[in-house]
Design a protein around this motif. Structure first.
Motif, mmCIF file in Angstrom:
data_model
loop_
_atom_site.group_PDB
_atom_site.id
_atom_site.type_symbol
_atom_site.label_atom_id
_atom_site.label_comp_id
_atom_site.label_asym_id
_atom_site.label_seq_id
_atom_site.Cartn_x
_atom_site.Cartn_y
_atom_site.Cartn_z
ATOM 1 N N THR A 1 6.569 45.959 -3.469
ATOM 2 C CA THR A 1 7.480 45.035 -2.855
ATOM 3 C C THR A 1 7.288 44.848 -1.285
ATOM 4 O O THR A 1 7.185 43.545 -0.993
ATOM 5 C CB THR A 1 9.000 45.739 -3.098
ATOM 6 O OG1 THR A 1 9.268 46.201 -4.110
ATOM 7 C CG2 THR A 1 10.228 44.649 -2.483
ATOM 8 N N THR B 1 18.005 43.607 -0.992
ATOM 9 C CA THR B 1 17.658 42.517 -1.597
ATOM 10 C C THR B 1 16.246 42.484 -2.316
ATOM 11 O O THR B 1 15.750 41.945 -3.433
ATOM 12 C CB THR B 1 18.091 41.065 -1.020
ATOM 13 O OG1 THR B 1 19.432 41.388 -0.363
ATOM 14 C CG2 THR B 1 17.977 40.182 -1.774
ATOM 15 N N ASP C 1 15.637 45.119 -4.865
ATOM 16 C CA ASP C 1 16.438 44.586 -6.146
ATOM 17 C C ASP C 1 15.789 43.729 -6.923
ATOM 18 O O ASP C 1 15.506 43.569 -8.209
ATOM 19 C CB ASP C 1 17.934 44.180 -5.811
ATOM 20 C CG ASP C 1 18.606 44.264 -7.103
ATOM 21 O OD1 ASP C 1 18.755 45.083 -7.978
ATOM 22 O OD2 ASP C 1 19.325 43.003 -7.153
ATOM 23 N N ARG C 2 15.166 42.538 -6.291
ATOM 24 C CA ARG C 2 14.449 41.305 -6.893
ATOM 25 C C ARG C 2 13.157 41.667 -7.220
ATOM 26 O O ARG C 2 12.777 40.999 -8.086
ATOM 27 C CB ARG C 2 14.845 40.141 -6.152
ATOM 28 C CG ARG C 2 16.238 39.767 -5.791
ATOM 29 C CD ARG C 2 16.181 38.771 -5.018
ATOM 30 N NE ARG C 2 17.639 38.080 -4.780
ATOM 31 C CZ ARG C 2 17.918 37.158 -3.944
ATOM 32 N NH1 ARG C 2 16.971 36.476 -3.443
ATOM 33 N NH2 ARG C 2 19.243 36.841 -3.838
ATOM 34 N N ILE D 1 11.018 37.522 -0.426
ATOM 35 C CA ILE D 1 12.170 36.870 0.168
ATOM 36 C C ILE D 1 12.323 36.473 1.461
ATOM 37 O O ILE D 1 11.388 37.357 2.379
ATOM 38 C CB ILE D 1 13.585 37.643 -0.289
ATOM 39 C CG1 ILE D 1 13.741 38.752 0.623
ATOM 40 C CG2 ILE D 1 13.587 37.648 -1.796
ATOM 41 C CD1 ILE D 1 14.991 39.512 0.277
#
Length: 223
Positions: free
Chosen positions: A13, A70, A73-74, A78
């Motif tokens: 991530t 976020t 989670d994704r 982002i």
């Protein structure tokens, strides 16, 4: 939970959100400027600078936590801007986090002024409280990252801490390792460490929450 998988997920991530980590880390690091600026001005000014920095830090951390939650989670890249701007526009939770941080940090600093006979004990207690505050706030990232009020969010973090103290200790040790590595240069310390720790906290807290849900579901199924 699998600690190795948690680290792997954090790295993946983080790689996808390199710009966001850098931006949020820079914003969090800049909150120290009021404190740094007041250091030459005397004790009263330093306390005022600490107060201002803690309030700014609280708001910046909420923005970081919203971004980290976020992103975790994704699992994709982002933008961090909407989360930082959102935290600034709705600063209540961030300010409450800042006030709590100020109280804990000031208490830790005042422990050093205790009489010689009890100073070591006072400092030890103060440092323990400081570490517990760090862990409870870190484990409350899912709530702080989704707009939950500060009190319930803090209780959720404390509950995860109580349910999984081994995970909390593991997170603390890994945080120390990350700080040691990032401390190699001022740039890495200021531009990568806060965002990295926020993202790691988001993954750890989410994994603890998932493990709790599985246990609860399993217990209900057996019943």
């Amino acid at each position: 939970m699998s600690y190795r998988q948690t680290v792997r997920n954090t790295v993946q991530t983080g790689t996808s959100n390199f710009v966001g980590i850098t931006l949020t880390s820079a914003v969090v690091s800049l909150t120290a400027l009021p404190l740094v600026a007041t250091i030459p001005l005397g004790l009263a000014a330093v306390v005022g600078g600490l107060w201002t920095s803690c309030l700014l830090l609280g708001v910046a951390l909420v923005g970081l936590f919203q971004f980290a939650h976020t992103a975790a989670d994704r699992g994709v890249g982002i933008s961090a801007f909407p989360h930082l701007i959102g935290a600034a526009k709705r600063p209540r939770v961030g300010l409450e986090l800042g006030v709590g941080t100020f109280v804990v940090v000031l208490g830790a600093l005042m422990a050093g002024l205790a009489p010689d006979g009890v100073r070591a004990i006072a400092v030890g207690v103060a440092l323990s409280v400081l570490v517990c505050w760090y862990l409870v706030v870190a484990l409350a990232v899912p709530e702080l990252g989704t707009g939950v009020a500060f009190g319930p969010a803090l209780r959720a973090g404390a509950d995860r801490f109580a349910r999984s103290p081994t995970t909390a200790v593991w997170f603390l040790l890994l945080s120390t390792v990350c700080a040691a590595v990032a401390g190699a240069t001022v740039v890495t310390l200021l531009l990568f460490l806060p965002g990295t720790l926020g993202l790691l906290a988001a993954h750890v807290a989410a994994d603890v929450a998932s493990a709790d849900e599985l246990q609860t579901t399993g217990g209900e199924a057996e019943t």
